[in-house]
Design a protein around this motif. Structure first.
Motif, mmCIF file in Angstrom:
data_model
loop_
_atom_site.group_PDB
_atom_site.id
_atom_site.type_symbol
_atom_site.label_atom_id
_atom_site.label_comp_id
_atom_site.label_asym_id
_atom_site.label_seq_id
_atom_site.Cartn_x
_atom_site.Cartn_y
_atom_site.Cartn_z
ATOM 1 N N ARG A 193 44.559 46.437 53.761
ATOM 2 C CA ARG A 193 44.111 46.314 55.283
ATOM 3 C C ARG A 193 44.787 47.356 56.187
ATOM 4 N NH1 ARG A 193 41.176 41.434 55.301
ATOM 5 N NH2 ARG A 193 40.020 41.346 53.431
ATOM 6 N N ALA A 194 46.147 47.443 56.045
ATOM 7 C CA ALA A 194 47.051 48.169 56.997
ATOM 8 C C ALA A 194 46.485 49.729 57.094
ATOM 9 C CB ALA A 194 48.416 48.214 56.659
ATOM 10 N N GLN A 195 46.022 50.089 55.756
ATOM 11 C CA GLN A 195 45.604 51.489 55.622
ATOM 12 C C GLN A 195 44.409 51.832 56.301
ATOM 13 O OE1 GLN A 195 45.696 52.538 51.287
ATOM 14 N NE2 GLN A 195 47.663 53.637 51.660
ATOM 15 N N THR A 196 43.469 50.706 56.642
ATOM 16 C CA THR A 196 42.229 50.961 57.197
ATOM 17 C C THR A 196 42.124 51.296 58.679
ATOM 18 O OG1 THR A 196 41.824 48.538 57.469
ATOM 19 C CG2 THR A 196 41.146 49.263 55.382
ATOM 20 N N HIS A 197 43.270 50.827 59.163
ATOM 21 C CA HIS A 197 43.512 51.056 60.699
ATOM 22 C C HIS A 197 43.500 52.449 61.095
ATOM 23 C CE1 HIS A 197 45.684 46.941 60.626
ATOM 24 N NE2 HIS A 197 44.515 46.862 60.455
ATOM 25 N N SER A 198 43.992 53.348 60.201
ATOM 26 C CA SER A 198 44.087 54.582 60.478
ATOM 27 C C SER A 198 42.866 55.735 60.229
ATOM 28 C CB SER A 198 45.210 55.226 59.832
ATOM 29 O OG SER A 198 44.992 55.259 58.312
ATOM 30 N N LYS A 199 41.825 54.986 59.496
ATOM 31 C CA LYS A 199 40.509 55.575 59.259
ATOM 32 C C LYS A 199 39.623 55.862 60.456
ATOM 33 C CE LYS A 199 41.728 55.512 54.790
ATOM 34 N NZ LYS A 199 42.451 56.676 54.101
ATOM 35 N N ARG A 200 39.244 57.056 60.449
ATOM 36 C CA ARG A 200 38.073 57.681 61.345
ATOM 37 C C ARG A 200 37.215 58.356 60.984
ATOM 38 N NH1 ARG A 200 41.238 54.354 63.271
ATOM 39 N NH2 ARG A 200 42.325 54.447 65.295
#
Length: 344
Positions: free
Chosen positions: A142-149
């Motif tokens: 879930r933490a990795q999804t925060h940086s997706k744009r």
């Protein structure tokens, strides 16, 4: 699931005890005869495949040989993997000779791959330090999804559905990653790697376009490289994807770090061959230089040891393991899909 305890878990002495059991069983001894037979058989079958390729000529039947070469490229890559871990010989030089040769046969930069794989083994499933979790198109926590744009955010939303289609590009990605590593100086042996990669591309493309007409040649390359990528991805993904990830700041002893983030794939000797011994991922991570044929025997020792020490030992069939991977990817992307739904 993410392991996020800020304190150290486990005792270092546990692994010392296990190492003693493994050494007493002779499971770290080299298996020269096994590897000699395996390498010779692979090369003979690989060469025979090219003979058949030449005899079949300019025919759409060559798409079947493309499937064959996808399998053989992966089997050759497995030998390169074993060489990179010093499973074949005691000396680094002898293993590297085998590794560079097999890297050249499949068109991968051996040195680039070894450097990347060492970092993976040091920090399996670590959300910041494992290069195998650093895939821009996907998110494994879930933490990795925060940086997706942008486009990456969209692929992450639907990553479970896109996983296998994306694997069709993995073969080309492996080729390009090696070329990029040589161009940017990530590898020390730039001259050697450059020559090996150039020779591979020149020989491969010459053989394909001399024997086949352009439409069939392009179809052959697409099938070969696409299925090779899928095979490679399905050999490595079940080992860690869907297992707990390690959050930054979490400290685990070596034994638990390797076991708790890895998954074995059961299924007998045909799975041993199909996955190149990577189905014994727990044993492989605990003893990276253990020869492939010894992993089956080590599995009994390690699983019993884990039971005695109360450490979860993950193992399931191949289809179940792939289902775990897809389910995990779908769950990780769920918050992004929820945010994109219109409010009622």
């Amino acid at each position: 699931m993410s392991l996020s305890s800020p304190v150290s878990l486990g005792k270092t002495g546990d692994f010392t005890e296990l190492v003693g059991l493994v050494r007493q069983s002779g499971l770290l001894d080299r298996r020269h005869r096994y590897y000699a037979v395996r390498i010779v058989l692979n090369l003979v079958v690989f060469a025979a495949g090219w003979v058949v390729f030449a005899l079949v000529g300019d025919s759409w039947w060559q798409l079947l040989t493309a499937v064959f070469f996808a399998v053989m490229f992966t089997q050759l890559a497995f030998i390169g993997h074993d060489a990179g871990h010093k499973q074949i010989f005691r000396s680094r030089r002898a293993n590297d000779a085998v590794g560079y040769a097999h890297g050249a046969l499949v068109g991968i930069s051996y040195e680039w791959w070894v450097n990347k794989h060492i970092r993976h083994h040091a920090n399996p499933n670590h959300e910041e330090d494992d290069p195998d979790l650093d895939i821009p198109l996907l998110a494994f926590s879930r933490a990795q999804t925060h940086s997706k744009r942008g486009f990456l955010r969209w692929t992450t939303k639907y990553q479970a559905f896109l996983f296998f289609p994306l694997l069709l590009l993995e073969g080309l990605n492996l080729h390009w990653a090696g070329v990029r590593a040589v161009m940017t100086g990530e590898v020390k042996s730039r001259g050697r790697e450059s020559v090996l990669l150039l020779v591979h591309v020149a020989v491969y493309l010459t053989a394909v376009f001399v024997v086949l007409s352009p439409p069939i040649a392009l179809a052959f390359i697409a099938v070969h490289q696409g299925l090779w990528g899928v095979y490679m991805g399905c050999s490595f993904a079940p080992n860690h994807k869907g297992m707990p990830t390690i959050a930054p700041g979490t400290k685990l002893d070596f034994f638990r770090k390797q076991v708790m983030t890895s998954r074995n794939v059961s299924g007998g000797r045909w799975v041993d061959w199909l996955l190149g011994g990577l189905n014994y991922q727990i044993e492989h991570h605990l003893f990276p230089n253990m020869p492939r044929p010894n992993l089956r025997r080590a599995q009994v020792l390690v699983s019993e040891f884990c039971t005695r020490h109360g450490v979860h030992y993950a193992q399931c069939g191949l289809m179940t393991s792939l289902a775990h991977v897809l389910r995990h990817l779908h769950e990780v992307g769920a918050p992004l899909r929820a945010r994109s739904r219109p409010a009622n």
